[in-house]
Design an enzyme around this catalytic site. Sequence first.
Site, PDB file in Angstrom:
ATOM      1  NE  ARG A  71     -48.247   5.168 100.039  1.00  0.00           N
ATOM      2  CZ  ARG A  71     -48.794   5.078  98.824  1.00  0.00           C
ATOM      3  NH1 ARG A  71     -49.275   6.166  98.232  1.00  0.00           N
ATOM      4  NH2 ARG A  71     -48.851   3.920  98.205  1.00  0.00           N
ATOM      5  CB  CYS A  76     -51.911  -3.093  80.407  1.00  0.00           C
ATOM      6  SG  CYS A  76     -52.368  -1.351  80.467  1.00  0.00           S
ATOM      7  CD1 TRP A 113     -23.745   7.424  62.820  1.00  0.00           C
ATOM      8  CD2 TRP A 113     -25.255   8.904  63.544  1.00  0.00           C
ATOM      9  NE1 TRP A 113     -23.153   8.651  62.783  1.00  0.00           N
ATOM     10  CE2 TRP A 113     -24.057   9.596  63.220  1.00  0.00           C
ATOM     11  CE3 TRP A 113     -26.339   9.642  64.025  1.00  0.00           C
ATOM     12  CZ2 TRP A 113     -23.924  10.966  63.359  1.00  0.00           C
ATOM     13  CZ3 TRP A 113     -26.200  11.018  64.158  1.00  0.00           C
ATOM     14  CH2 TRP A 113     -25.009  11.666  63.836  1.00  0.00           C
TER      15      TRP A 113
END
Length: 460
Positions: free
Chosen positions: A24, A47, A441
């Site tokens: 690039r 993966c 919470w």
Amino acid sequence: MAAERLVVVGGDAAGMSAASQARRLKGPDELEIVAFERSPFTSYSACGIPYWIGGLVPDRDALVARTPEEHRSRGIDLRTRTEVLELDLAGQRVRARDLDSGAESWTGWDRLVLATGARPVRPRLPGIGAAGVYGVQTLEDGQRIVEALERTPGRRAVVVGAGYIGVEMAEALVNRDHEVTVLHRGEQPMATLDPDMGALVHGAMNAMGIRTVARAEVTGIRTDEEGRARAVVTADGTEYGADIVVLGIGVEPRTGLARAAGLPLGDSGGILTDLSMRVRGHRNVWAGGDCVEVLDLVSGRNRHIPLGTHANKHGQVIGSGVGGGYATFPGVVGTAVSKVCSLEIARTGLREKDASAAGLRFVTATVRSTNTAGYYPGAEEMTVKMLAEHRTGRLLGVQIVGGAGSAKRVDVAAVALTAGMTVEQVVSLDLGYAPPFSPVWDPVLVAARKALAAVRAAGM
């Protein structure tokens, strides 16, 4: 003026990211790019291999981000099925062999990128190289396992090791209707977690029908008269019958070329680089991906952490440097997520033994909560463990095990670790709340509040 030549050794995440970024920034008239890759595949998601094997990803090619032909169309001379055998640093050239024809040749370079990856650990045990024993690292490894599952009539699978690959492969094989036994040397599976958190993974695996055997030291693979694996043998003499054996022991950096060339290696055998991913002491040589060690921002030590996220970032940094730009890779905090069936697993930062090895004094806090408001339909359990430095309260690590939506909460902790925040600062974070997503919470904040109390009680 003749174009300079960049040679890239390794055609997956780091190598091809580096080549693409360099292209690039510099056109073919300024920079010629030659890349060598041993396999037929490039730029794929390693993966995703367990999910393809398990049938969740129906097509192998769905894991390929960019084919060799696509790279070549962008002006990269990509040579697949070609293995680099030798680095000549003084002469600035590499010797490579075409794996189909056997022909060897030397290729000169002005700039060199090493992205040789990692390889599955294969201990030197009787029968470890037998037919029916498989590692899981490359797309070719995955192809071999898929083909073996389709042609092998038996349904007994033994997975050796219970790290990320071992646990994910256990799930994949369960999804393929196999009876799965996981053998591991540790007290609990997932040694990347503390044992108390690994126990949660152990219980969930057993509940899913996966047999897990702790403290099992494998001493060999028993084979039949045709040399095919039929059982895995442990130190106590127990044999675990197997029609297929998968090694999930872990990986080690593939740095034989670098070692032979005299490049600097760390304690784990990974190549040592500076922040721009240049190999230390070598101005025109870069390295990235699973073959390098990186700085752990929490402990201040170098570690080998083989993850695709890091490899792609390494490639971008390297490509920028090669292409005349500037970028750095400052380090990592060790964030990783995984799953086994419906159980999500996450960690970032240090475990207890990591903190102790780094000479840190610390406190811990563990809380059990839910992934949504407890009254919201479908709420699932979630456990968060947090480590904080004694006195200072600096966050050191977080581990999370729980139902849907648990694992990605670790990203909050990863940002806090990178910023060097204390648990007191984490308590004050303004996190999103609505009953379908979190209790009022959030469990990460509850863990931080409990850790803060422990720090204060210890004499902050």
